[in-house]
Design an enzyme around this catalytic site. Structure first.
Site, PDB file in Angstrom:
ATOM      1  N   ARG A 184       0.851  -1.201   0.000  1.00 40.76           N
ATOM      2  CA  ARG A 184       0.000   0.000   0.000  1.00 40.76           C
ATOM      3  C   ARG A 184       0.880   1.242   0.000  1.00 40.76           C
ATOM      4  O   ARG A 184       2.097   1.168   0.127  1.00 40.76           O
ATOM      5  CB  ARG A 184      -0.905   0.014   1.239  1.00 40.76           C
ATOM      6  CG  ARG A 184      -0.129   0.137   2.539  1.00 40.76           C
ATOM      7  CD  ARG A 184      -1.021  -0.008   3.750  1.00 40.76           C
ATOM      8  NE  ARG A 184      -1.437  -1.382   3.904  1.00 40.76           N
ATOM      9  CZ  ARG A 184      -0.676  -2.327   4.477  1.00 40.76           C
ATOM     10  NH1 ARG A 184       0.524  -2.031   4.913  1.00 40.76           N
ATOM     11  NH2 ARG A 184      -1.104  -3.554   4.595  1.00 40.76           N
ATOM     12  N   ASN A 204      11.533  16.371  14.263  1.00 38.35           N
ATOM     13  CA  ASN A 204      10.105  16.636  14.302  1.00 38.35           C
ATOM     14  C   ASN A 204       9.598  16.324  15.699  1.00 38.35           C
ATOM     15  O   ASN A 204       9.860  15.237  16.218  1.00 38.35           O
ATOM     16  CB  ASN A 204       9.370  15.793  13.259  1.00 38.35           C
ATOM     17  CG  ASN A 204       7.993  16.340  12.942  1.00 38.35           C
ATOM     18  OD1 ASN A 204       7.697  17.508  13.201  1.00 38.35           O
ATOM     19  ND2 ASN A 204       7.135  15.518  12.389  1.00 38.35           N
ATOM     20  N   TYR A 221      11.311   8.002  15.419  1.00 35.35           N
ATOM     21  CA  TYR A 221      11.300   7.981  13.953  1.00 35.35           C
ATOM     22  C   TYR A 221      12.443   8.827  13.388  1.00 35.35           C
ATOM     23  O   TYR A 221      13.127   8.431  12.441  1.00 35.35           O
ATOM     24  CB  TYR A 221       9.947   8.521  13.474  1.00 35.35           C
ATOM     25  CG  TYR A 221       9.691   8.402  11.996  1.00 35.35           C
ATOM     26  CD1 TYR A 221       9.385   7.174  11.418  1.00 35.35           C
ATOM     27  CD2 TYR A 221       9.725   9.534  11.181  1.00 35.35           C
ATOM     28  CE1 TYR A 221       9.120   7.067  10.065  1.00 35.35           C
ATOM     29  CE2 TYR A 221       9.464   9.437   9.824  1.00 35.35           C
ATOM     30  CZ  TYR A 221       9.161   8.207   9.268  1.00 35.35           C
ATOM     31  OH  TYR A 221       8.910   8.111   7.926  1.00 35.35           O
ATOM     32  N   LYS A 237      15.393   7.387  10.941  1.00 32.33           N
ATOM     33  CA  LYS A 237      15.595   7.892   9.581  1.00 32.33           C
ATOM     34  C   LYS A 237      16.938   8.602   9.432  1.00 32.33           C
ATOM     35  O   LYS A 237      17.543   8.568   8.356  1.00 32.33           O
ATOM     36  CB  LYS A 237      14.444   8.812   9.191  1.00 32.33           C
ATOM     37  CG  LYS A 237      13.100   8.083   9.056  1.00 32.33           C
ATOM     38  CD  LYS A 237      13.168   6.935   8.068  1.00 32.33           C
ATOM     39  CE  LYS A 237      11.820   6.299   7.815  1.00 32.33           C
ATOM     40  NZ  LYS A 237      11.895   5.169   6.846  1.00 32.33           N
TER      41      LYS A 237
END
Length: 433
Positions: free
Chosen positions: A205, A332, A338, A342
């Site tokens: 997806r 962020n 996360y 990353k």
């Protein structure tokens, strides 16, 4: 298809009037690749600043754009010969008269040279081009993009120039791309991956599905890998693309060995796309939110890459493309897990790329998406979602196809001179560098 109602409204006559009067963002619909419109609409203008030794004519002649000066769809400025502050005036003199005339969704590509460690005047002038390009990209508007390519060999940069001068790069702007030498020349630019096998993780997806579709369009035999609970979706995607599905947990210790066993004839393209989020501020983040994100987004990438390179599953001339994020480059709030994962992907790319090329003949690069319109971002609260869409130079969110097209460029057989690069697909997000 975007669900961005503001973008649609801003494109109407009342919308244009109100956004101008109120000083609101004025996003322009982007021209993206389609079979009906595979190229930009308009001529290509080739300019020069400084004394260049590049022979760009053969490469630019194969982009599908015809030379011309009036209302150019693309401008290529060869500034590789800029060696001092004085010659930067030639950059201004070349682009100042023509920037206004570049068509909507047009392209400006500035070509620079590697920084010369023995000539600090040349290095300063060439570094100045980066600030110039990033600034112009923020002001040019009307869906137009501006990018900088550092190169020494025009032929080695052909795949990069074709990408940047096409609708495929619609959401890539304000980027620096360094191109080396010794690139393979693609014999078939329409189906460059014909006869090659590509594996995409997390491909049932979203962005992964779009990547699988784009690689299949380019001729690849696609292996759609996803977790067992998504097996039916993965099979549906694989059947539609004429590929095959592979159901396994990418975080399993033996995932790499199982992939190698399932692909006895080897692999040409490996796309690390699988990823999860478990957002929460650090003070409220239990280890149950931290560990899975690091395991899926980073540790599994390291383990499977190591295993497949060791086994020789990834063939010489192969391509590895990992998915980073602007969260890993700029940070962020609520995503320390996360962002760490990353950023780790970026470290992996920069460290592994030269060794993988030298030892295995394989390139390693990453894409770093910004705000992309997916089911996940559709669930974000309205005002946060709108901020994510508008906080970039194109004032809109990207589409999964934007990430897919950038991935396909890095996976191209003729992109062998592009190695160790982290390319943001974010419309030049205002977050981070």
């Amino acid at each position: 298809m975007t669900t961005d109602r503001y973008l649609r409204f801003a494109g109407t006559a009342p919308g244009r009037f109100l956004t101008r009067r109120l000083g609101l963002p004025q996003p322009a619909p982007l021209q993206r690749w389609s079979p009906e419109r595979p190229a930009l609409s308009g001529p290509l203008l080739h300019l020069t600043a400084g004394r260049s030794g590049l022979d760009l004519a053969p490469v630019l002649g194969r982009t599908g754009l015809t030379p011309g000066r009036d209302d150019p769809a693309a401008v290529v400025l060869d500034a590789t010969g800029v060696r001092d502050v004085g010659s930067l005036a030639e950059v201004h003199a070349a682009l100042h008269p023509v920037v206004r005339s570049v068509t909507s969704s047009g392209r400006v590509v500035v070509l620079g040279a590697p920084l010369d460690p023995a000539d600090h005047h040349q290095a300063a002038a060439q570094q100045a081009l980066e600030g110039f390009v990033r600034s112009l990209a923020k002001e040019i508007g009307r869906g137009r993009t501006v990018n900088l390519v550092r190169l020494t060999d025009a032929a080695a940069a052909e795949s990069t120039l074709r990408f940047l001068l096409s609708p495929k790069s619609a959401y890539v702007s304000g980027q620096l791309i360094v191109v080396g030498t010794s690139a393979e020349v693609g014999a078939d630019w329409d189906r460059p991956l014909a006869g090659r096998t590509a594996l995409v993780t997390g491909a049932a997806r979203g962005i992964g599905e779009a990547v699988a579709e784009t690689l299949a369009r380019d001729g690849a035999r696609v292996v759609v890998l996803d977790v067992p609970r998504a097996a039916q979706e993965a099979r549906s995607v694989a059947e539609r693309l004429g590929g095959r599905a592979l159901s396994l947990d990418i975080t399993a210790a033996d995932a790499g060995e199982r992939i190698a066993s399932a692909l006895p004839d080897g692999l040409d393209v490996l796309i690390h796309n699988a990823g999860i989020t478990r957002d929460r501020r650090l003070v409220n983040m239990p280890v149950e939110h931290w560990s899975p994100v690091l395991d899926v987004n980073l540790a599994s990438v390291l383990r499977t890459t190591d295993a497949l390179l060791k086994a020789g599953t990834i063939k010489p001339g192969g391509r590895i493309v990992a998915t980073a994020s602007i969260a890993g480059l700029a940070g962020n709030a609520g995503q320390t897990n996360y962002g760490a994962a990353k950023a780790g992907v970026v470290g992996l790319v920069r460290s592994l790329a030269p060794r993988a090329l030298a030892e295995h003949g394989v390139t390693v690069n990453a894409v770093a998406p910004g705000f992309v319109e997916t089911r996940m971002t559709a669930a974000i609260p309205l005002f946060i979602r709108e901020a994510g869409r508008r906080m970039n130079s194109l004032a809109q969110g990207g589409l999964p196809a934007d990430v897919a097209e950038t991935t396909a460029w890095l996976a191209h057989p003729a992109s062998g001179a592009v190695n160790g690069q982290v390319v943001r697909v974010c419309g030049q997000s205002l977050l981070g560098a």
